[in-house]
Each structure stands twice: as C-alpha cells, then as structure tokens.
Design an enzyme around this catalytic site. Structure first.
Site, short mmCIF file in Angstrom:
data_model
loop_
_atom_site.label_atom_id
_atom_site.label_comp_id
_atom_site.label_asym_id
_atom_site.label_seq_id
_atom_site.Cartn_x
_atom_site.Cartn_y
_atom_site.Cartn_z
N GLY A 9 0.79 -1.22 0.00
CA GLY A 9 0.00 0.00 0.00
C GLY A 9 0.83 1.27 0.00
N LEU A 121 -3.39 -0.30 3.19
CA LEU A 121 -4.21 -0.03 2.01
C LEU A 121 -5.68 -0.17 2.34
CD1 LEU A 121 -5.33 -2.91 0.46
CD2 LEU A 121 -2.87 -3.19 0.33
N LEU A 170 -3.52 -0.73 9.35
CA LEU A 170 -3.93 0.62 9.73
C LEU A 170 -5.45 0.67 9.79
CD1 LEU A 170 -1.88 3.04 10.02
CD2 LEU A 170 -0.99 1.16 8.67
N TYR A 172 -9.11 2.97 11.51
CA TYR A 172 -9.61 4.32 11.79
C TYR A 172 -10.78 4.23 12.76
CZ TYR A 172 -11.25 9.08 10.88
OH TYR A 172 -11.65 10.38 11.02
N TYR A 182 -17.54 9.07 6.54
CA TYR A 182 -16.69 7.90 6.28
C TYR A 182 -17.64 6.76 5.91
CZ TYR A 182 -12.46 5.02 6.88
OH TYR A 182 -11.36 4.21 6.68
N LYS A 190 -13.47 -1.27 8.57
CA LYS A 190 -12.49 -1.07 9.65
C LYS A 190 -12.90 -1.86 10.90
CE LYS A 190 -9.49 1.56 7.57
NZ LYS A 190 -8.29 0.91 6.99
N LEU A 220 -4.73 12.13 8.36
CA LEU A 220 -3.55 12.53 7.60
C LEU A 220 -3.98 12.87 6.18
CD1 LEU A 220 -0.33 12.55 7.35
CD2 LEU A 220 -0.60 10.26 6.39
N SER A 222 -3.44 12.22 3.17
CA SER A 222 -2.89 11.31 2.16
C SER A 222 -3.73 11.39 0.89
CB SER A 222 -2.94 9.88 2.69
OG SER A 222 -4.29 9.50 2.84
N ARG A 223 -3.27 10.71 -0.14
CA ARG A 223 -4.04 10.67 -1.38
C ARG A 223 -5.41 10.03 -1.16
NH1 ARG A 223 -2.58 10.08 -7.24
NH2 ARG A 223 -4.43 9.13 -8.13
#
Ligand code: NAD
Length: 286
Positions: A9, A121, A170, A172, A182, A190, A220, A222-223
């Site tokens: 990822g 990922l 990872l 959340y 979300y 998750k 964060l 991130s993309r």
C-alpha cells in the site's frame, strides 16, 4: 541480523505506508514494497527520477533504500480470480504476478523470508455515500479491498514470516464511533479489520509465533484521505479537540509501527494502538 519488511500500500510519499517504510528503514530494516498495479508505473518513474529523494532522507542523513517494488492488487488472491476485463486492461497487462498468492511466492523466491508484514491499504468505491445509500456491491467492495485483503495477505505471507515476526495494519476510529462522511461501508470494513486483528493474533500467534496488531491512526492528508473529501475538516477537528493540539505527522505512526515490529513490543498482540494525539479518549468536543 537486519530484518526484512514487506509493506503493502505505498504508491507515493504522502501516506502512512511510506512513513512506516522510512521508520523501519531508519531502524535498519530492508524494505520491500507492494504497490497497486494501476499506480505502479508512475510510482516507479517518480522514484527513478528522484522525485521522492527529499522525502527519502532518514534521520542520519542517508536515503531510504527500497530493495524491490512488487506490483500488487489485493482484491485478487490467485490468477483464477482475475476477471477478463482486468486481464485485458492496459495498466494491468504490463505487469505480472500481482495477485496476493503470486506476490508472496515471488517474495519467497527472491528473499526466502520476511520479518515484518504491513498492510497500509484501503479502498471503498462508495466512501462518499452514507451507509444508508451504499449499494451491496459497494459495501462488499470496501470489505474486499480493506478487510479481506489483510486476511489474505497474512494467510499467504505467514509461511514466510520468521517466528518472532510482526504484522501491522492501519485502521480508523470510524469503526467504533460515528464519523459521518466515512461511508460506503468503510466504517464496517475497519470494524471487521479490528475484529480480525484479534482472531488473527490468536491463529498466527499459536501457529507461527507472529504478532498481529493494528494502528488506529488520526487524520492525515494522504491521497486516499483526500478522495474521501472531509480530511481538512477532520484535521481541524482534531486540532481543536484532541488532548494534544498539534497536527499529526505520518512519522509518528511510522515510529509506532517500528516499535510494534521490534522486540520492545514482544508481548503486544491482538491490540488496537491509537496514534491520534489522544482524540479517541475524548467524550465531548471542547
Ligand atoms: P494512501 O493513499 O497513501 O494509501 C492507500 C494505498 O492503498 C494507496 O497506495 C493505494 O494505491 C492502495 N490500494 C488501494 N486499493 C488497492 C488494492 N486493491 N491493492 C493494492 N493496493 C491498493 O493513504 P493512507 O491514508 O496512508 O492509507 C493507508 C492506510 O491508513 C489505509 O488502511 C487507511 O484506511 C488508513 N488510515 C488512514 C487515515 C488518514 O487520515 N489518512 C486515518 C486512519 C487510517
């Protein structure tokens, strides 16, 4: 002897996977990456052209070395699972051996074993839709890419993870608390990932002496997070309400991953570790 890590990822230098790679490299690990097939070309080109050189700098001034980048699509376990339209897709046809089973076999052939497995990922095609508006297809796609991908990755790599090794994913907090925005079944994905962390810790611990933990990370830019559309709001919310009113840096998550992968964490398994400036502990916004 140095440890070897496979991090699935990483496709740019903005996400948690990249930061984890850096922290592990700084601690002396050899770095192997798994990069989503459609993103592979641009990632490798950028690497080669030095576009990431500034962000490759480690605390001792040296540059992180990436020993090998493997193409990976974590929604497919074996070549038999790949539908014709994907096989024929230009972006996929240029690469080979990118199903999970094949990547594990390639890593085994190239290096024999690893010590650290990282899953960084996620993907939910309907993430911007509320759960009540999410289709069955979108929900299952989120679970496939974001939860089962970890079960499968661990299943296929476990035979080549050395005893005493460590596996990290990872997650959340939307898994356990309401985070409007979300959506698309990502909160459900998750929740599955966190529950699976416990069961997989048991199975991988008993069978292979491998520890399994997940990091519940704060927001964060991130993309992937930018694609959800509410990341700036979540960062501002954390700045206002968390016990520590500072922006979270990806390195703080990277360093936690390095700790979890090290013998310092030898009794930690099946855990959800919060790296979020303490936001998870708050009951009300202040
Ligand atoms: P990122 O964009 O850097 O990483 C996500 C990666 O997943 C990308 O490299 C993408 O190419 C890859 N990917 C997507 N589908 C894939 C597939 N089928 N096969 C292989 N790779 C695939 O973004 P990130 O935010 O650093 O995400 C990493 C992890 O951190 C994710 O699990 C995410 O849910 C989690 N996380 C992120 C945040 C945040 O605010 N950014 C917060 C908590 C947890």
């Amino acid at each position: 002897k140095g440890k070897r890590a496979f991090i699935a990822g990483v496709a740019d230098d903005n996400g948690y996977g990249w930061a984890i790679a850096k922290s592990l490299a700084a601690a002396g690990a050899e770095i192997l990456l798994g990069t989503w097939v459609p993103a592979l070309n641009i990632f490798e080109t950028s690497l080669r052209r030095g576009k990431f050189d500034e962000s490759r700098v480690l605390p001792d001034g040296s540059l992180m070395e990436i020993t090998k980048v493997y193409p990976l699509d974590a929604v497919f376990d074996t070549p038999e699972d790949v539908p014709e339209d994907i096989k024929a897709n230009k972006r996929y046809a240029g690469s080979s051996n990118w199903t999970i089973k094949e990547v594990a076999a390639c890593v085994k052939q190239d290096f024999g074993s690893i010590d650290i497995l990282v899953h960084s990922l996620a993907n939910g095609p309907e993430v911007t839709k509320p759960l009540l508006e999410t289709s069955r297809k979108g929900y299952l796609a989120a679970i496939s890419a974001s939860s089962y991908s970890y079960v499968s990755l661990l299943k296929h790599f476990l035979p080549i993870v050395n005893p005493g090794g460590s596996s990290i994913s990872l997650t959340y907090i939307a898994s356990e608390r309401i985070i409007p925005g979300y959506g698309g079944g990502m909160s459900s994905a998750k929740a599955a990932l966190e529950s699976d962390t416990k069961v997989l810790a048991f199975e991988a611990g008993r069978k292979h002496k491998v520890r399994v933990n997940t990091i519940s990370a704060g927001p964060l830019r991130s993309r992937a997070a930018k694609a959800i559309g509410f990341i700036d709001m979540m960062i501002d919310y954390s700045l206002e309400n968390a016990p520590f009113q500072k922006e979270l840096s990806a390195d703080e998550v990277g360093n936690t991953a390095a700790f979890l992968a090290s013998p310092l964490a030898s009794a930690i398994t099946g855990a959800v570790i919060y790296v979020d400036n303490g936001l998870n502990a708050m009951g009300v916004g202040v």
